[in-house]
Design a protein around this motif. Structure first.
Motif, PDB file in Angstrom:
ATOM      1  N   ASP A  58      49.531  45.230  52.272  1.00 57.63           N
ATOM      2  CA  ASP A  58      49.145  43.870  52.102  1.00 57.63           C
ATOM      3  C   ASP A  58      49.061  43.450  53.794  1.00 57.63           C
ATOM      4  O   ASP A  58      48.049  42.561  53.950  1.00 57.63           O
ATOM      5  CB  ASP A  58      50.362  43.047  51.437  1.00 57.63           C
ATOM      6  N   GLU A 114      50.012  42.353  37.734  1.00 57.63           N
ATOM      7  CA  GLU A 114      50.698  42.565  38.608  1.00 57.63           C
ATOM      8  C   GLU A 114      49.943  42.831  40.150  1.00 57.63           C
ATOM      9  O   GLU A 114      50.040  42.333  41.120  1.00 57.63           O
ATOM     10  CB  GLU A 114      51.825  43.680  38.588  1.00 57.63           C
ATOM     11  N   LEU A 117      47.882  39.845  40.548  1.00 56.43           N
ATOM     12  CA  LEU A 117      48.533  38.585  41.088  1.00 56.43           C
ATOM     13  C   LEU A 117      48.980  38.762  42.639  1.00 56.43           C
ATOM     14  O   LEU A 117      49.092  37.861  43.325  1.00 56.43           O
ATOM     15  CB  LEU A 117      49.850  38.190  40.295  1.00 56.43           C
ATOM     16  N   ASP A 118      49.182  39.929  42.888  1.00 50.17           N
ATOM     17  CA  ASP A 118      49.463  40.164  44.303  1.00 50.17           C
ATOM     18  C   ASP A 118      48.432  39.778  45.071  1.00 50.17           C
ATOM     19  O   ASP A 118      48.204  39.184  46.244  1.00 50.17           O
ATOM     20  CB  ASP A 118      49.809  41.615  44.625  1.00 50.17           C
ATOM     21  N   ALA A 120      45.896  37.614  44.236  1.00 52.83           N
ATOM     22  CA  ALA A 120      45.759  36.179  44.258  1.00 52.83           C
ATOM     23  C   ALA A 120      46.725  35.484  45.164  1.00 52.83           C
ATOM     24  O   ALA A 120      46.407  34.603  45.818  1.00 52.83           O
ATOM     25  CB  ALA A 120      45.937  35.708  42.782  1.00 52.83           C
ATOM     26  N   ARG A 121      47.858  35.890  45.441  1.00 51.59           N
ATOM     27  CA  ARG A 121      48.796  35.365  46.206  1.00 51.59           C
ATOM     28  C   ARG A 121      48.207  35.418  47.622  1.00 51.59           C
ATOM     29  O   ARG A 121      48.440  34.362  48.339  1.00 51.59           O
ATOM     30  CB  ARG A 121      50.141  35.895  46.004  1.00 51.59           C
ATOM     31  N   GLU A 124      45.385  33.058  48.246  1.00 55.69           N
ATOM     32  CA  GLU A 124      45.740  31.843  48.241  1.00 55.69           C
ATOM     33  C   GLU A 124      46.398  31.373  49.757  1.00 55.69           C
ATOM     34  O   GLU A 124      45.961  30.450  50.370  1.00 55.69           O
ATOM     35  CB  GLU A 124      46.744  31.301  47.208  1.00 55.69           C
ATOM     36  N   ALA A 125      47.008  32.215  50.216  1.00 59.54           N
ATOM     37  CA  ALA A 125      47.769  32.223  51.530  1.00 59.54           C
ATOM     38  C   ALA A 125      47.038  32.130  52.570  1.00 59.54           C
ATOM     39  O   ALA A 125      47.196  31.509  53.623  1.00 59.54           O
ATOM     40  CB  ALA A 125      48.847  33.157  51.668  1.00 59.54           C
ATOM     41  N   VAL A 157      48.234  30.510  40.510  1.00 56.69           N
ATOM     42  CA  VAL A 157      48.733  30.714  41.960  1.00 56.69           C
ATOM     43  C   VAL A 157      47.568  30.757  43.112  1.00 56.69           C
ATOM     44  O   VAL A 157      47.742  30.788  44.217  1.00 56.69           O
ATOM     45  CB  VAL A 157      49.292  32.136  42.131  1.00 56.69           C
ATOM     46  N   TYR A 158      46.232  30.857  42.303  1.00 55.36           N
ATOM     47  CA  TYR A 158      45.343  30.715  43.410  1.00 55.36           C
ATOM     48  C   TYR A 158      44.364  29.533  42.888  1.00 55.36           C
ATOM     49  O   TYR A 158      43.851  29.370  42.055  1.00 55.36           O
ATOM     50  CB  TYR A 158      44.534  32.051  43.137  1.00 55.36           C
TER      51      TYR A 158
END
Length: 306
Positions: A58, A114, A117-118, A120-121, A124-125, A157-158
Protein backbone atom coordinates in the motif's frame (compact mmCIF):
# COMPACT_ATOMS: atom_id res chain seq x y z
CA UNK A 1 -0.46 5.86 -20.38
CA UNK A 2 -0.41 2.80 -18.12
CA UNK A 3 2.52 2.80 -15.69
CA UNK A 4 4.07 0.29 -13.31
CA UNK A 5 2.89 -3.11 -14.56
CA UNK A 6 2.94 -5.69 -13.02
CA UNK A 7 3.44 -3.90 -9.75
CA UNK A 8 6.25 -6.07 -8.39
CA UNK A 9 7.15 -5.29 -4.80
CA UNK A 10 10.35 -3.27 -4.60
CA UNK A 11 10.17 -1.84 -8.14
CA UNK A 12 8.01 1.16 -7.20
CA UNK A 13 9.10 3.99 -4.87
CA UNK A 14 12.65 4.01 -6.23
CA UNK A 15 14.76 6.62 -8.01
CA UNK A 16 14.52 4.58 -11.22
CA UNK A 17 10.72 4.45 -10.95
CA UNK A 18 10.52 8.20 -10.38
CA UNK A 19 12.68 8.85 -13.45
CA UNK A 20 10.59 6.42 -15.51
CA UNK A 21 7.39 8.23 -14.57
CA UNK A 22 8.97 11.62 -15.30
CA UNK A 23 9.98 10.48 -18.79
CA UNK A 24 6.47 9.15 -19.37
CA UNK A 25 4.92 12.47 -18.39
CA UNK A 26 7.29 14.23 -20.80
CA UNK A 27 5.42 12.57 -23.68
CA UNK A 28 2.38 14.80 -23.30
CA UNK A 29 0.59 12.33 -21.04
CA UNK A 30 -2.04 13.86 -18.75
CA UNK A 31 -3.55 10.68 -17.22
CA UNK A 32 -1.90 7.53 -15.95
CA UNK A 33 -3.33 4.17 -14.95
CA UNK A 34 -1.22 2.87 -12.08
CA UNK A 35 -1.55 -0.84 -12.71
CA UNK A 36 -0.54 -3.58 -10.29
CA UNK A 37 -1.49 -7.20 -9.87
CA UNK A 38 -2.26 -9.63 -7.07
CA UNK A 39 -1.96 -13.37 -7.57
CA UNK A 40 -4.24 -16.35 -7.12
CA UNK A 41 -2.67 -19.78 -7.54
CA UNK A 42 -4.80 -21.18 -10.39
CA UNK A 43 -7.81 -20.12 -12.44
CA UNK A 44 -9.98 -22.11 -10.01
CA UNK A 45 -8.46 -20.78 -6.78
CA UNK A 46 -10.65 -18.54 -4.65
CA UNK A 47 -8.03 -16.60 -2.67
CA UNK A 48 -6.55 -13.42 -4.13
CA UNK A 49 -3.29 -12.96 -2.18
CA UNK A 50 -2.97 -9.19 -2.44
CA UNK A 51 -1.14 -8.67 0.87
CA UNK A 52 1.75 -10.91 -0.16
CA UNK A 53 4.78 -10.43 -2.36
CA UNK A 54 5.21 -9.97 -5.25
CA UNK A 55 2.32 -7.44 -5.10
CA UNK A 56 3.38 -3.86 -4.32
CA UNK A 57 2.59 -2.63 -0.83
CA UNK A 58 0.00 0.00 0.00
CA UNK A 59 2.87 2.39 0.76
CA UNK A 60 4.30 1.87 -2.73
CA UNK A 61 0.88 2.52 -4.27
CA UNK A 62 0.53 5.76 -2.31
CA UNK A 63 4.05 6.76 -3.41
CA UNK A 64 3.13 6.22 -7.09
CA UNK A 65 -0.08 8.22 -6.78
CA UNK A 66 1.73 11.13 -5.16
CA UNK A 67 4.58 10.95 -7.66
CA UNK A 68 2.08 11.12 -10.53
CA UNK A 69 0.36 14.06 -8.87
CA UNK A 70 3.69 15.91 -8.57
CA UNK A 71 4.01 15.59 -12.36
CA UNK A 72 0.56 17.04 -12.95
CA UNK A 73 -1.05 13.72 -13.91
CA UNK A 74 -4.55 12.57 -13.16
CA UNK A 75 -4.67 9.04 -11.76
CA UNK A 76 -6.69 5.93 -12.42
CA UNK A 77 -5.85 3.26 -9.88
CA UNK A 78 -5.97 -0.15 -11.55
CA UNK A 79 -5.74 -3.25 -9.34
CA UNK A 80 -5.71 -6.45 -11.42
CA UNK A 81 -5.81 -10.13 -10.50
CA UNK A 82 -3.36 -12.49 -12.21
CA UNK A 83 -2.96 -16.26 -12.06
CA UNK A 84 0.35 -17.50 -10.67
CA UNK A 85 0.58 -20.47 -13.03
CA UNK A 86 0.44 -18.19 -16.07
CA UNK A 87 -3.19 -18.78 -17.06
CA UNK A 88 -4.75 -15.61 -18.42
CA UNK A 89 -7.19 -14.04 -15.95
CA UNK A 90 -9.98 -14.21 -18.55
CA UNK A 91 -10.21 -17.93 -17.76
CA UNK A 92 -10.84 -17.51 -14.02
CA UNK A 93 -14.15 -19.27 -13.48
CA UNK A 94 -16.27 -21.73 -11.55
CA UNK A 95 -19.43 -23.81 -11.97
CA UNK A 96 -22.56 -21.78 -12.73
CA UNK A 97 -24.32 -23.56 -9.88
CA UNK A 98 -22.54 -24.35 -6.61
CA UNK A 99 -21.47 -27.94 -6.08
CA UNK A 100 -20.49 -29.21 -2.61
CA UNK A 101 -16.75 -29.51 -2.27
CA UNK A 102 -15.99 -27.40 -5.36
CA UNK A 103 -14.78 -23.78 -5.39
CA UNK A 104 -17.54 -21.23 -6.00
CA UNK A 105 -18.03 -17.79 -7.47
CA UNK A 106 -19.20 -16.51 -4.08
CA UNK A 107 -15.92 -17.54 -2.48
CA UNK A 108 -13.88 -15.93 -5.22
CA UNK A 109 -15.83 -12.67 -5.24
CA UNK A 110 -15.51 -12.43 -1.43
CA UNK A 111 -11.70 -12.47 -1.73
CA UNK A 112 -11.66 -10.25 -4.82
CA UNK A 113 -13.89 -7.80 -2.94
CA UNK A 114 -11.27 -7.45 -0.18
CA UNK A 115 -8.62 -6.71 -2.80
CA UNK A 116 -10.76 -4.09 -4.56
CA UNK A 117 -11.96 -2.41 -1.38
CA UNK A 118 -8.35 -2.01 -0.27
CA UNK A 119 -7.67 -0.22 -3.56
CA UNK A 120 -10.88 1.82 -3.23
CA UNK A 121 -9.88 3.08 0.21
CA UNK A 122 -6.47 4.14 -1.08
CA UNK A 123 -8.04 5.79 -4.12
CA UNK A 124 -10.43 7.74 -1.90
CA UNK A 125 -7.77 8.79 0.62
CA UNK A 126 -5.45 9.96 -2.18
CA UNK A 127 -8.24 11.55 -4.27
CA UNK A 128 -7.62 9.43 -7.36
CA UNK A 129 -9.88 10.61 -10.17
CA UNK A 130 -10.76 7.08 -11.31
CA UNK A 131 -10.79 3.47 -10.12
CA UNK A 132 -10.81 0.51 -12.51
CA UNK A 133 -12.54 -2.43 -10.82
CA UNK A 134 -11.44 -5.25 -13.13
CA UNK A 135 -9.53 -6.10 -16.27
CA UNK A 136 -10.40 -8.58 -19.03
CA UNK A 137 -12.37 -10.94 -16.77
CA UNK A 138 -14.16 -12.60 -19.66
CA UNK A 139 -15.60 -15.64 -17.85
CA UNK A 140 -16.52 -13.52 -14.84
CA UNK A 141 -18.26 -10.87 -16.96
CA UNK A 142 -21.48 -12.90 -16.97
CA UNK A 143 -21.78 -12.73 -13.15
CA UNK A 144 -23.88 -9.58 -13.29
CA UNK A 145 -25.32 -9.75 -9.77
CA UNK A 146 -21.90 -10.16 -8.19
CA UNK A 147 -20.42 -7.24 -10.13
CA UNK A 148 -23.33 -4.98 -9.23
CA UNK A 149 -22.96 -5.87 -5.56
CA UNK A 150 -19.22 -5.24 -5.70
CA UNK A 151 -19.70 -1.86 -7.37
CA UNK A 152 -22.20 -0.85 -4.69
CA UNK A 153 -19.70 -1.78 -1.98
CA UNK A 154 -16.95 0.17 -3.74
CA UNK A 155 -19.13 3.27 -4.08
CA UNK A 156 -19.71 3.17 -0.32
CA UNK A 157 -16.02 3.96 0.23
CA UNK A 158 -14.92 5.62 -3.03
CA UNK A 159 -16.49 8.77 -4.48
CA UNK A 160 -14.62 9.08 -7.78
CA UNK A 161 -15.21 7.71 -11.27
CA UNK A 162 -15.71 3.94 -11.45
CA UNK A 163 -14.93 1.98 -14.61
CA UNK A 164 -14.39 -1.58 -15.77
CA UNK A 165 -11.87 -2.66 -18.44
CA UNK A 166 -13.51 -5.37 -20.55
CA UNK A 167 -11.49 -7.37 -23.02
CA UNK A 168 -11.39 -6.74 -26.76
CA UNK A 169 -14.55 -7.85 -28.63
CA UNK A 170 -16.53 -7.86 -25.34
CA UNK A 171 -17.85 -4.27 -25.33
CA UNK A 172 -21.26 -5.34 -26.64
CA UNK A 173 -21.55 -8.40 -24.39
CA UNK A 174 -21.62 -6.86 -20.91
CA UNK A 175 -25.08 -6.34 -19.42
CA UNK A 176 -24.12 -4.09 -16.51
CA UNK A 177 -22.46 -1.06 -18.11
CA UNK A 178 -25.13 1.10 -16.46
CA UNK A 179 -23.54 0.34 -13.07
CA UNK A 180 -20.25 2.10 -13.92
CA UNK A 181 -19.55 5.69 -14.91
CA UNK A 182 -17.33 5.10 -17.94
CA UNK A 183 -17.02 2.23 -20.43
CA UNK A 184 -13.50 1.11 -21.18
CA UNK A 185 -11.95 -1.81 -23.00
CA UNK A 186 -8.68 -3.27 -24.24
CA UNK A 187 -8.40 -2.09 -27.83
CA UNK A 188 -5.87 -4.53 -29.22
CA UNK A 189 -7.48 -4.73 -32.63
CA UNK A 190 -5.70 -5.79 -35.82
CA UNK A 191 -4.53 -2.79 -37.78
CA UNK A 192 -6.94 -3.39 -40.67
CA UNK A 193 -10.05 -3.82 -38.48
CA UNK A 194 -10.29 -0.51 -36.64
CA UNK A 195 -13.22 0.87 -38.63
CA UNK A 196 -15.27 -2.29 -38.20
CA UNK A 197 -14.59 -2.54 -34.47
CA UNK A 198 -15.29 1.14 -33.82
CA UNK A 199 -18.62 0.81 -35.65
CA UNK A 200 -19.54 -2.00 -33.25
CA UNK A 201 -18.36 -0.14 -30.16
CA UNK A 202 -20.17 3.02 -31.24
CA UNK A 203 -23.51 1.23 -30.95
CA UNK A 204 -22.68 0.37 -27.32
CA UNK A 205 -21.66 3.94 -26.55
CA UNK A 206 -24.84 5.38 -28.08
CA UNK A 207 -27.12 2.87 -26.37
CA UNK A 208 -25.48 3.32 -22.96
CA UNK A 209 -25.06 7.08 -23.01
CA UNK A 210 -21.74 6.57 -21.23
CA UNK A 211 -18.33 8.07 -22.05
CA UNK A 212 -15.83 5.67 -23.61
CA UNK A 213 -12.06 5.36 -23.88
CA UNK A 214 -9.57 2.53 -24.35
CA UNK A 215 -8.20 1.56 -20.95
CA UNK A 216 -5.57 -0.41 -22.85
CA UNK A 217 -4.34 -0.06 -26.41
CA UNK A 218 -1.03 -0.33 -28.15
CA UNK A 219 1.30 -2.57 -30.11
CA UNK A 220 4.72 -4.12 -29.52
CA UNK A 221 7.58 -2.72 -31.60
CA UNK A 222 7.94 -6.02 -33.40
CA UNK A 223 7.58 -7.42 -36.89
CA UNK A 224 4.06 -8.77 -37.42
CA UNK A 225 2.59 -7.20 -34.29
CA UNK A 226 0.24 -4.73 -36.04
CA UNK A 227 -1.80 -7.74 -37.17
CA UNK A 228 -1.79 -9.31 -33.68
CA UNK A 229 -1.22 -6.47 -31.22
CA UNK A 230 -2.55 -8.46 -28.26
CA UNK A 231 0.11 -11.16 -28.65
CA UNK A 232 3.01 -10.06 -26.46
CA UNK A 233 4.94 -13.27 -27.29
CA UNK A 234 4.58 -13.16 -31.08
CA UNK A 235 7.88 -14.13 -32.77
CA UNK A 236 9.50 -11.38 -34.79
CA UNK A 237 12.43 -9.01 -34.82
CA UNK A 238 12.32 -5.56 -33.20
CA UNK A 239 10.68 -2.94 -35.42
CA UNK A 240 9.96 0.59 -34.33
CA UNK A 241 8.52 1.25 -37.80
CA UNK A 242 5.83 -1.40 -37.29
CA UNK A 243 4.82 0.06 -33.93
CA UNK A 244 4.64 3.53 -35.47
CA UNK A 245 2.52 2.25 -38.34
CA UNK A 246 0.05 0.82 -35.83
CA UNK A 247 -0.08 4.01 -33.72
CA UNK A 248 -0.74 6.11 -36.80
CA UNK A 249 -3.59 3.85 -37.96
CA UNK A 250 -5.12 3.61 -34.48
CA UNK A 251 -5.05 7.35 -33.84
CA UNK A 252 -6.37 8.17 -37.32
CA UNK A 253 -9.30 5.77 -36.99
CA UNK A 254 -10.21 6.95 -33.49
CA UNK A 255 -9.89 10.63 -34.41
CA UNK A 256 -12.84 10.16 -36.74
CA UNK A 257 -15.11 9.20 -33.82
CA UNK A 258 -16.22 12.21 -31.77
CA UNK A 259 -17.37 9.95 -28.92
CA UNK A 260 -13.83 8.59 -28.38
CA UNK A 261 -12.38 10.16 -25.23
CA UNK A 262 -8.82 8.86 -25.53
CA UNK A 263 -6.39 6.14 -24.54
CA UNK A 264 -4.58 4.75 -21.53
CA UNK A 265 -1.86 3.30 -23.71
CA UNK A 266 -0.03 0.08 -22.86
CA UNK A 267 2.47 0.49 -21.31
CA UNK A 268 5.36 2.13 -19.46
CA UNK A 269 7.48 0.02 -17.05
CA UNK A 270 8.69 1.23 -13.64
CA UNK A 271 12.28 0.34 -14.58
CA UNK A 272 12.80 1.82 -18.02
CA UNK A 273 15.35 0.57 -20.53
CA UNK A 274 17.94 3.09 -21.68
CA UNK A 275 17.26 5.19 -24.76
CA UNK A 276 20.27 3.59 -26.42
CA UNK A 277 18.58 0.19 -26.15
CA UNK A 278 15.28 1.32 -27.68
CA UNK A 279 16.08 -0.03 -31.14
CA UNK A 280 16.48 -3.56 -29.75
CA UNK A 281 13.48 -3.40 -27.41
CA UNK A 282 10.44 -5.19 -28.90
CA UNK A 283 7.90 -4.58 -26.14
CA UNK A 284 4.90 -2.21 -25.94
CA UNK A 285 6.63 0.79 -24.37
CA UNK A 286 7.21 3.51 -27.03
CA UNK A 287 10.07 5.24 -25.19
CA UNK A 288 12.95 6.13 -27.50
CA UNK A 289 11.12 4.72 -30.53
CA UNK A 290 9.43 6.41 -33.49
CA UNK A 291 6.02 5.82 -31.87
CA UNK A 292 7.20 7.74 -28.80
CA UNK A 293 8.00 10.83 -30.84
CA UNK A 294 4.70 10.51 -32.68
CA UNK A 295 2.82 10.10 -29.41
CA UNK A 296 4.45 13.16 -27.86
CA UNK A 297 3.51 15.32 -30.84
CA UNK A 298 -0.03 13.94 -31.05
CA UNK A 299 -0.77 14.41 -27.35
CA UNK A 300 0.70 17.89 -27.26
CA UNK A 301 -1.30 18.98 -30.32
CA UNK A 302 -4.47 17.79 -28.62
CA UNK A 303 -3.58 19.54 -25.38
CA UNK A 304 -3.06 22.74 -27.34
CA UNK A 305 -6.36 22.39 -29.17
CA UNK A 306 -4.72 21.81 -32.54
Amino acid sequence: MTWGWTGVRGTWATEAAAESMRLMADHGVNWTALAYSALQDTAQSTEVRFREAPTVTDDEIVWAIREARSLGLKVCLKPVVNVADGTWRAHIGFFDQDVPGEPTWDEWFASYREFLLDAARIAEAEACEMLCIGCEMVRADAREAEWRALIADIRAVYSGIVTYNCDKYQEDRLTWWDAVDVITSSGYYPIDSWSEQLDRIERVVVDSGKPFFFMEAGCPSREGSPDRPNDWALPGGPSGAEQLRYYEAMFAACDERPWMRGFMLWDWPPHLYSASDADSNDDYCPYGKPAGAYLRDAYRRRAGGA
